[in-house]
Design a protein around this motif. Structure first.
Motif, PDB file in Angstrom:
ATOM      1  N   PRO A 231       0.798  -1.263   0.043  1.00 39.11           N
ATOM      2  CA  PRO A 231       0.041   0.114  -0.018  1.00 39.11           C
ATOM      3  C   PRO A 231       0.988   1.423  -0.012  1.00 39.11           C
ATOM      4  CG  PRO A 231      -0.186  -1.060   2.305  1.00 39.11           C
ATOM      5  CD  PRO A 231       0.591  -2.055   1.304  1.00 39.11           C
ATOM      6  N   ILE A 232       2.075   1.100   0.568  1.00 44.08           N
ATOM      7  CA  ILE A 232       2.958   2.454   0.449  1.00 44.08           C
ATOM      8  C   ILE A 232       3.370   2.670  -0.857  1.00 44.08           C
ATOM      9  CG2 ILE A 232       5.158   3.463   1.277  1.00 44.08           C
ATOM     10  CD1 ILE A 232       5.044   1.812   3.938  1.00 44.08           C
TER      11      ILE A 232
ATOM     12  N   ARG B  97       1.680   6.238  -2.222  1.00 43.66           N
ATOM     13  CA  ARG B  97       2.581   7.192  -1.928  1.00 43.66           C
ATOM     14  C   ARG B  97       3.888   7.220  -2.889  1.00 43.66           C
ATOM     15  NH1 ARG B  97       3.457   6.032   4.298  1.00 43.66           N
ATOM     16  NH2 ARG B  97       5.345   7.104   4.078  1.00 43.66           N
ATOM     17  N   GLY B  98       3.785   6.100  -3.838  1.00 45.35           N
ATOM     18  CA  GLY B  98       4.651   5.813  -4.878  1.00 45.35           C
ATOM     19  C   GLY B  98       6.403   5.818  -4.527  1.00 45.35           C
ATOM     20  N   LEU B  99       6.446   5.427  -3.254  1.00 46.38           N
ATOM     21  CA  LEU B  99       7.930   5.125  -2.875  1.00 46.38           C
ATOM     22  C   LEU B  99       8.461   3.878  -3.362  1.00 46.38           C
ATOM     23  CD1 LEU B  99       7.650   6.284   0.805  1.00 46.38           C
ATOM     24  CD2 LEU B  99       8.013   7.570  -1.130  1.00 46.38           C
ATOM     25  N   ARG B 100       9.836   4.087  -3.701  1.00 42.11           N
ATOM     26  CA  ARG B 100      10.587   2.933  -4.201  1.00 42.11           C
ATOM     27  C   ARG B 100      11.838   2.674  -3.498  1.00 42.11           C
ATOM     28  NH1 ARG B 100       6.612   1.529  -6.914  1.00 42.11           N
ATOM     29  NH2 ARG B 100       6.055   2.083  -8.956  1.00 42.11           N
ATOM     30  N   GLY B 101      12.455   1.538  -3.712  1.00 41.26           N
ATOM     31  CA  GLY B 101      13.860   1.248  -3.480  1.00 41.26           C
ATOM     32  C   GLY B 101      14.080   1.712  -1.768  1.00 41.26           C
TER      33      GLY B 101
ATOM     34  N   ASP C 161      13.839   4.561  -0.329  1.00 41.54           N
ATOM     35  CA  ASP C 161      12.806   5.460   0.439  1.00 41.54           C
ATOM     36  C   ASP C 161      11.721   4.233   1.375  1.00 41.54           C
ATOM     37  OD1 ASP C 161      13.973   7.586  -0.069  1.00 41.54           O
ATOM     38  OD2 ASP C 161      12.938   8.099  -1.864  1.00 41.54           O
ATOM     39  N   LEU C 162      11.354   3.290   0.262  1.00 43.91           N
ATOM     40  CA  LEU C 162      10.230   2.384   0.654  1.00 43.91           C
ATOM     41  C   LEU C 162      10.839   1.460   1.777  1.00 43.91           C
ATOM     42  CD1 LEU C 162       7.574   0.929  -0.166  1.00 43.91           C
ATOM     43  CD2 LEU C 162       8.883  -0.833  -1.603  1.00 43.91           C
ATOM     44  N   THR C 163      12.012   1.036   1.643  1.00 46.30           N
ATOM     45  CA  THR C 163      12.382   0.209   2.803  1.00 46.30           C
ATOM     46  C   THR C 163      12.390   1.198   4.132  1.00 46.30           C
ATOM     47  OG1 THR C 163      14.051  -0.619   1.331  1.00 46.30           O
ATOM     48  CG2 THR C 163      14.249  -1.178   3.632  1.00 46.30           C
ATOM     49  N   ARG C 164      12.531   2.339   3.902  1.00 47.80           N
ATOM     50  CA  ARG C 164      12.665   3.254   5.205  1.00 47.80           C
ATOM     51  C   ARG C 164      11.276   3.495   5.546  1.00 47.80           C
ATOM     52  NH1 ARG C 164      14.407   8.171   3.524  1.00 47.80           N
ATOM     53  NH2 ARG C 164      16.413   7.121   2.948  1.00 47.80           N
ATOM     54  N   ALA C 165      10.351   3.754   4.795  1.00 47.44           N
ATOM     55  CA  ALA C 165       9.006   4.124   4.952  1.00 47.44           C
ATOM     56  C   ALA C 165       8.267   2.512   5.794  1.00 47.44           C
ATOM     57  CB  ALA C 165       8.243   4.217   3.839  1.00 47.44           C
ATOM     58  N   VAL C 166       8.834   1.437   5.134  1.00 51.45           N
ATOM     59  CA  VAL C 166       8.383   0.110   5.925  1.00 51.45           C
ATOM     60  C   VAL C 166       8.625  -0.036   7.334  1.00 51.45           C
ATOM     61  CG1 VAL C 166       8.399  -2.477   5.793  1.00 51.45           C
ATOM     62  CG2 VAL C 166       7.938  -0.947   3.704  1.00 51.45           C
ATOM     63  N   ALA C 167       9.940   0.421   7.502  1.00 51.92           N
ATOM     64  CA  ALA C 167      10.786   0.575   9.017  1.00 51.92           C
ATOM     65  C   ALA C 167       9.943   1.430   9.662  1.00 51.92           C
ATOM     66  CB  ALA C 167      12.255   0.716   8.871  1.00 51.92           C
TER      67      ALA C 167
ATOM     68  N   VAL D 107       0.593  -5.441  12.852  1.00 50.90           N
ATOM     69  CA  VAL D 107       1.145  -5.338  11.400  1.00 50.90           C
ATOM     70  C   VAL D 107      -0.131  -5.008  10.474  1.00 50.90           C
ATOM     71  CG1 VAL D 107       1.539  -6.823   9.169  1.00 50.90           C
ATOM     72  CG2 VAL D 107       2.797  -7.212  11.496  1.00 50.90           C
ATOM     73  N   ALA D 108      -1.306  -5.417  10.817  1.00 51.74           N
ATOM     74  CA  ALA D 108      -2.629  -5.104  10.237  1.00 51.74           C
ATOM     75  C   ALA D 108      -2.781  -3.566  10.430  1.00 51.74           C
ATOM     76  CB  ALA D 108      -3.684  -5.958  10.721  1.00 51.74           C
ATOM     77  N   ILE D 109      -2.456  -3.151  11.610  1.00 49.63           N
ATOM     78  CA  ILE D 109      -2.827  -1.621  11.809  1.00 49.63           C
ATOM     79  C   ILE D 109      -1.674  -0.870  10.989  1.00 49.63           C
ATOM     80  CG2 ILE D 109      -2.463   0.288  13.440  1.00 49.63           C
ATOM     81  CD1 ILE D 109      -3.581  -1.919  15.448  1.00 49.63           C
ATOM     82  N   ALA D 110      -0.475  -1.458  10.995  1.00 49.63           N
ATOM     83  CA  ALA D 110       0.657  -0.752  10.133  1.00 49.63           C
ATOM     84  C   ALA D 110       0.033  -0.691   8.527  1.00 49.63           C
ATOM     85  CB  ALA D 110       1.851  -1.503  10.274  1.00 49.63           C
ATOM     86  N   ILE D 111      -0.435  -1.873   8.058  1.00 49.04           N
ATOM     87  CA  ILE D 111      -0.859  -1.564   6.739  1.00 49.04           C
ATOM     88  C   ILE D 111      -1.855  -0.702   6.465  1.00 49.04           C
ATOM     89  CG2 ILE D 111      -2.159  -3.367   4.984  1.00 49.04           C
ATOM     90  CD1 ILE D 111      -0.507  -5.810   6.145  1.00 49.04           C
ATOM     91  N   ALA D 112      -3.052  -0.925   7.359  1.00 46.31           N
ATOM     92  CA  ALA D 112      -4.339   0.140   7.478  1.00 46.31           C
ATOM     93  C   ALA D 112      -3.810   1.720   7.419  1.00 46.31           C
ATOM     94  CB  ALA D 112      -5.023  -0.171   8.432  1.00 46.31           C
ATOM     95  N   LEU D 113      -2.622   1.880   8.129  1.00 48.49           N
ATOM     96  CA  LEU D 113      -1.944   3.211   8.428  1.00 48.49           C
ATOM     97  C   LEU D 113      -1.179   3.556   7.254  1.00 48.49           C
ATOM     98  CD1 LEU D 113      -1.655   3.694  12.244  1.00 48.49           C
ATOM     99  CD2 LEU D 113      -3.538   4.220  10.824  1.00 48.49           C
ATOM    100  N   ALA D 114      -0.863   2.618   6.229  1.00 48.62           N
ATOM    101  CA  ALA D 114       0.173   2.893   5.422  1.00 48.62           C
ATOM    102  C   ALA D 114      -0.111   4.280   4.481  1.00 48.62           C
ATOM    103  CB  ALA D 114       0.543   1.601   4.408  1.00 48.62           C
TER     104      ALA D 114
END
Lengths: 251, 293, 275
Positions: free
Chosen positions: C111-112, C116-120, C122-128, C157-164
């Motif tokens: 979902p991120i 939010r169109g993040l990749r590479g 930036d994406l790893t950082r956003a997941v963290a 985790v489900a909350i993290a996904i919902a908030l992504a």
């Protein structure tokens, strides 16, 4: 004398550590005990030991002071007719292909206690004492709501007039209004017939409503035990304290 | 609020069940069609026991005659009446279907239940053996049985039944395992019921519907398997007529006398479709939890 | 204008059984609203209806305006951009809400990336960051599969996904019912904190009065698909007006009181004789 007792019972699977460690419990006539713990506390294992469905790897299960021997048929028959159980999931604990009369009569049939009209009468009596109509007898489980199914399960458990009822989270799956009703049925049975009650639960609320004594379990060990009110008002261990603090309360 | 007051039975509308309802009505229609198709074949077979248009080995007719008043479906290349053969073929098809399904049911139930209850090592061994049998082509198995016993109706039934019992056993094992995990089985044991009682009282009734559906499907497969065996000459030897052999014998003259191939072909389709429809329709009817929502 | 405005919502099955009847309520930006009901009250159907996730066999009528967009009858392609940035759901059973065959990190990343169109990197950082926000130790959890986590961790985790996608409305449908009490407590604390921190609106759906009263300011009580009462949590619990709410509150109160009146010595008789 205690009706049902665990003496230093431990249980371990063939591979892996013990899931129940040196647990002692004693349930006397007319007593009511709540076994409280979260998932992984060993509640279901203790229940299966108390039900004679599995044997402790060390320690003993005593019934009427006699060590439970699963091969002794006479003893086991007496045990089964004295110790009955109600399970957590009212949807899975009733055979969907049997009518209520047949479900409730199973202990009478299997233990050779009563047959024919005698059995029918006792079934009707049990069903009435949990507050269900007589016409429930000819129906199938899926025609009933969760609370009604749990009443049917209780009727099956008391039809052979046991001395001990082991209840595994009997109200956890129920709505709060139904929960109160099922708790009342259990309380009435306890008060009117002197049924000893051991209730396993992850939730203090239903234990508080039904049990004089509470045993708190964590990771297969007893961490605290005493009068339910005392544990709720002044828990002595950190774990019991955190359990009590986590109970959601009304404003 | 009084705790002893009997509670009114109010069924909570189950969205999924409601969405399923229109389909159930069509399922019922499917069951009826299946019964009609199957019954027509059964009727043909029953009549053949008391009356045949012509004696079984009567070759008095003109060869490869078309359908007419005397020979309803015409005759084959030896001058035998096709209707007579078709009726006897119906009898054979039903006997093979019932016989092999009976073998499959008895053997499959026994093996499947043993595997479901057995120690892990025995379960593993049995399951591996069943997988081998399932992987083994039915025709190859049939050839082996025929080699030992000679080609006969019973060899065909035995071969098909053996092959199918492995499939049934595997299904029974899975279904029985699932029921064993239900709380009502534990409840039954704590009610003092011993294992044989649990099997008879809870496990068999609960696996019966799915098993019945599967056996009905197996019936159709057995009928087709017998046709293939007869076509290859591994089935019941002449003078027993079989739909499979009728097809074989008609294959040289399909263009000149098509009825010889079309008639047994349609008969096969009718019977197999019939039992498959029954299997499909049975699924709902046999389940009390799906009877009238 | 309200963030979520439900007006005269009815949901029926194909053969006409009413699951929800003429339901109206609203959630303003940043507001916390509770839906209380027992099984069969239609509360879960409602949560699906307001996000346009209803089963094909169910028919919704009335109006659901989510941030000004009509949800009822809208095609899925119109709804997709709303799910996430506008509203996200957390369900009761985190094990079935997560894909069992996909590592948790990827499930959060999806979902991120989409919103939010993040990749590479930036994406790893956003997941963290997303895992950090729900108080999970990032690295290890991101590489785990759902079955390797505890129930509480899965719900985080489900909350993290919902908030992504940074939703403005979080819908929580019985998010703690399947959890142990201490874990429930932690998850409620977490939701409480996240909703406040991100200034989200919350629609909290539960059968548990005590839990709802902790999470919501206003509540609507549902009985068999009909809203029988709404008001501030304090008022509804202190002075329920409708007979069903009274029964619900009385039952909850009985259980709650038992906690205070449980016998302190083993010899006294059991809990209050009431009902």
């Amino acid at each position: 004398m205690s009706l049902l007792e665990l003496q230093g019972a431990s249980f371990a699977y063939r591979r892996g550590g013990p899931v129940v460690h040196d647990v002692s419990l004693s349930l006397g006539a007319g007593e009511s005990i709540g076994l409280v713990g979260e998932s992984g506390a060993g509640k279901s294992t203790i229940l299966s030991l108390l039900l004679g469905l599995s044997a402790p790897t060390s320690g003993e299960v005593l019934f009427d002071g006699i060590p439970l021997a699963r091969r002794d048929r006479t003893l086991m028959r007496r045990f089964r007719s004295s110790v009955q159980t109600v399970f957590q999931d009212p949807y899975s604990s009733l055979d969907p292909r049997q009518r209520i009369d047949r479900i409730v009569a199973e202990p009478l049939r299997s233990l050779g206690i009563a047959t024919g009209d005698d059995a029918l009468e006792r079934v009707a009596e049990a069903v009435a004492s949990v507050g269900l109509e007589r016409d429930a007898l000819r129906r199938f489980p899926h025609e009933f709501s969760g609370g009604q199914r749990q009443r049917i399960a209780i009727a099956r458990a008391i039809v052979c007039r046991p001395k001990v009822l082991l209840a595994d989270e009997p109200v956890s799956g129920l709505d709060v209004t139904t929960r109160i009703q099922v708790i009342d049925v259990l309380r009435r049975l306890r008060d009117e017939t002197g049924l000893a009650l051991l209730m396993v639960s992850h939730d203090f609320t239903s234990v508080a409503a039904l049990c004089e004594r509470t045993v708190v379990l964590k990771d297969g060990r007893v961490v605290e035990e005493g009068a339910t009110g005392s544990i709720l008002s002044s828990p002595t261990t950190d774990y019991a304290r955190s359990l009590v603090a986590a109970i959601p309360r009304l404003p | 609020m009084s705790d002893t007051a009997p509670v009114q039975v109010t069924e909570i509308p189950d969205a999924a069940a409601a969405a399923r309802r229109p389909r159930r009505r069509s399922r019922r229609a499917v069951l009826v069609i299946g019964c009609v198709l199957t019954a027509s074949v059964i009727l043909l077979a029953l009549v053949s026991l008391v009356w045949l248009p012509f004696p079984q080995s009567d070759t008095s007719g003109t060869r490869l005659e078309g359908p007419g008043a005397e020979h309803w479906l015409g005759t084959d290349k030896l001058g035998r009446d096709l209707m007579t053969q078709l009726m006897i073929g119906a009898r054979i098809a039903l006997v093979v279907g019932l016989g092999s399904v009976a073998i499959a049911a008895v053997l499959g139930l026994t093996l499947g239940l043993i595997a479901a209850f057995a120690w892990p090592w025995l379960d593993d061994t049995l399951s591996a053996a069943l997988d081998v049998i399932i992987a083994f082509p039915v025709l190859l198995l049939a050839m082996l049985v025929v080699a030992v016993q000679g080609a006969s109706l019973w060899s065909a039934i035995l071969a098909i039944g053996l092959a199918q019992s492995a499939v049934v056993a595997r299904l029974v094992r899975i279904l029985a395992r699932r029921v064993l995990g239900e709380q009502f089985v534990t409840a039954s044991r704590t009610s003092g019921t011993r294992w044989p009682g649990v099997v008879g009282g809870h496990i068999l009734p609960n696996i019966a519907p799915m098993l019945g559906v599967n056996l009905a499907l197996q019936f159709g497969i057995a009928v087709l398997a017998e046709a293939s065996l007869s076509y290859l000459g591994l089935g019941a030897p002449p003078p027993n007529a079989s739909w499979g052999r009728m097809l074989f014998e008609a294959q040289g003259t399909v263009l000149t006398a098509p009825v010889g191939a079309i008639a047994p072909g349609i008969a096969l389709v009718v019977l197999v479709l019939g039992v498959n429809f029954i299997a499909d329709g049975l699924r709902d009817v046999a389940d009390p939890t799906r009877r009238h929502g | 204008m309200s963030l979520l405005e439900v007006a005269g919502l009815s949901v029926r099955t194909r053969d006409g059984a009413l699951l929800v009847h003429d339901l109206s309520f609203s959630v303003d930006a940043g507001e916390r609203v509770g839906l209380i009901g027992e099984s069969g009250s239609g509360k879960s159907v409602t949560s699906l209806a307001v996000t346009g996730l209803l089963d094909a066999g169910l028919d919704a009528r009335g109006s659901v305006l989510l941030d000004g967009h009509q949800i009822v009858g809208a095609p899925d392609r119109m709804l997709r951009p709303l799910r996430g940035p506008c509203a996200s759901i957390v369900f009761q059973e985190p094990l079935t809400a997560l894909d069992p065959l996909m590592r948790v990190g990827r499930q959060i990343a999806e979902p991120i990336t989409r919103h939010r169109g993040l990749r590479g990197r930036d994406l790893t950082r956003a997941v963290a960051e997303a895992l950090d926000a729900v108080a999970l130790p990032g690295e290890r959890i991101a590489r785990s599969y759902p079955h390797e986590l505890s129930g509480g961790q899965r719900q985080r985790v489900a909350i993290a996904i919902a908030l992504a996608a940074h939703p403005r409305l979080l819908i929580a449908d019985e998010p703690t019912t399947a959890l142990d009490v201490t874990v429930q407590n932690e998850i409620l604390d977490l939701l409480d904190h996240l909703v406040a921190e991100r200034d989200m609106a919350l629609l909290f759906i539960s059968h548990d009065l005590a839990v709802v009263s902790r999470m919501a300011q206003r509540v609507t009580v549902l009985e068999k698909g009909v809203a029988v009462e709404s008001g501030s949590v304090g008022d509804v619990i202190a002075a329920p007006a409708h007979a069903y709410t009274q029964r619900l509150v009385a039952s909850a109160r009985l259980l709650d009181d038992a906690l205070d009146s449980a016998p302190s010595s083993s010899n006294s008789p059991g809990g209050g004789d009431d009902a």
